[in-house]
Design an enzyme around this catalytic site. Sequence first.
Site, PDB file in Angstrom:
ATOM      1  CG  HIS A 268      -2.058   0.864   1.293  1.00 24.85           C
ATOM      2  ND1 HIS A 268      -2.458   1.634   0.250  1.00 24.85           N
ATOM      3  CD2 HIS A 268      -2.890   1.185   2.336  1.00 24.85           C
ATOM      4  CE1 HIS A 268      -3.485   2.391   0.620  1.00 24.85           C
ATOM      5  NE2 HIS A 268      -3.758   2.149   1.889  1.00 24.85           N
ATOM      6  CG  HIS A 307      -4.545   0.717  -8.054  1.00 24.08           C
ATOM      7  ND1 HIS A 307      -5.883   0.688  -7.744  1.00 24.08           N
ATOM      8  CD2 HIS A 307      -3.968   1.562  -7.161  1.00 24.08           C
ATOM      9  CE1 HIS A 307      -6.096   1.498  -6.734  1.00 24.08           C
ATOM     10  NE2 HIS A 307      -4.954   2.038  -6.343  1.00 24.08           N
ATOM     11  CG  ASP A 363       2.872   4.427  -3.850  1.00 27.02           C
ATOM     12  OD1 ASP A 363       2.846   5.560  -3.358  1.00 27.02           O
ATOM     13  OD2 ASP A 363       2.210   3.470  -3.413  1.00 27.02           O
TER      14      ASP A 363
END
Length: 429
Positions: A268, A307, A363
């Site tokens: 995460h 994702h 990210d």
Amino acid sequence: MSKSTLSITDNRTGRQYEIAVQEGAIRAVDLKQIKLSDDDAGLTTYDPGFLNTAACRSAISFIDGDRGILRYRGYPIEQLAEKSSFLETAYLLLQGELPTASELDAWVYNITHHTIVHESIKKFIDGFHHDAHPMGMFVSTVAALSTFYPDAKHITDEHSRRDQIFRLIAKAPTLAAFAYRHSVGMPYAYPDNDLSYTGNFLNMMFKATEVKYTPNKTLEHALDVLFILHADHEQNCSTSAMRGVGSSHADPYSAMAAAAAALYGPLHGGANEEVLRMLRQIGARENIPAYIERVKRGEFRLMGFGHRVYKNYDPRAKIIKRVADEVFDVTGKNPLIDIAVELERIALQDDYFVSRKLYPNVDFYSGIIYEAMRFPMDMFPVLFAIGRTPGWLAQWQEMLLDKEQRIARPRQLYIGSDTRDYVPIEQRR
Ligand code: ACO
């Protein structure tokens, strides 16, 4: 005329059922009536990892994963990133509408005047090892805040909720910066109310011997945009933790500590840190193909890729790529960006990634920007947590005000032993 129902035939019994369909969903409890016998508890659904289970109705953020769309309260993320500020976006998430000028002034004033933390918090932080991960310090000090504000327990009191919301948004950067200063052995820098939310955070992070810290405007703006991009993302792992813990009516500090702990994991919010480790390990563009082969062999994952919801380019990653250019104009280019861009190019031509719809997520590029701005790697998840704070709080408040919500308590399918008698230890083999 078509009916908004689902007809189910239970082939075990031959019985038929008609179940209402609303907003593209059936209610799982409606399945309980499907039984084999009167003493049967009824049919349930099995959904490890909640791949296809909605746990709430929410009006905060909207994601269309196939089309790569993210909106907060209906506003496209691209417009908010370009035109809004982080605190205005926080207001939008929490209040549901963009503020008027006077509403925004009052909001900013209230948050600005809650940035100081109790002096005893410094003693907590002093107790950590010099090499303690700042995310561990952040999680612990957010939880510790609940002991300073016992009124936070009054979660049904609107005024109390509002005060805790101000405090959490205001103090998250202070706790984050204090954790950093502790890890580098620098004295804590106190908040400066003359600066913007993000400018003050940079001040608390990087102020050295100067009397007054002046943040670089481009970097201040870039970080503000990054905070906007991270502000909410519907029912992700950490937000589900916030809602789950909050559903037991724990105070918001305890709930947010749980959310931040969930964010810490490398699958995460900890992924941004892992991306930098990965890019360093790859080291040079010519090593990329061999690295990708190892990913495809299942040795490890390509961090910052994939994702649960986006099966298209993460819209936040697109914006972050643009922000990177602005930052590099000030800081000089982070050489890792070339490896990242090439890694993305090669991956997006490879059937392994294409067929699984694995694209760069938020990210993938954020860490490269943070590093160029002099944030150490282990601060990356903490930066994510600061940005996500308004989203967690908006989701927590929405959950509390939703009359349908109950304590979060999933079911299980028991697969263990049937009843058996206790065996004395001397008779066990
Ligand atoms: N690298 C290589 N393969 C991957 C990756 C990846 N990053 N992500 C998924 N896959 C593969 C899986 O091996 C699986 O392949 P298979 O069907 O052959 O078994 C397939 O794609 C589907 O993957 P799942 O694990 O089922 O996808 P899930 O939705 O459960 O996981 C997750 C999503 C956790 C984000 C995953 O893509 C991942 O681990 N990514 C790397 C970590 C990361 O970047 N996390 C940050 C996410 S964004 C955020 O939280 C802010």
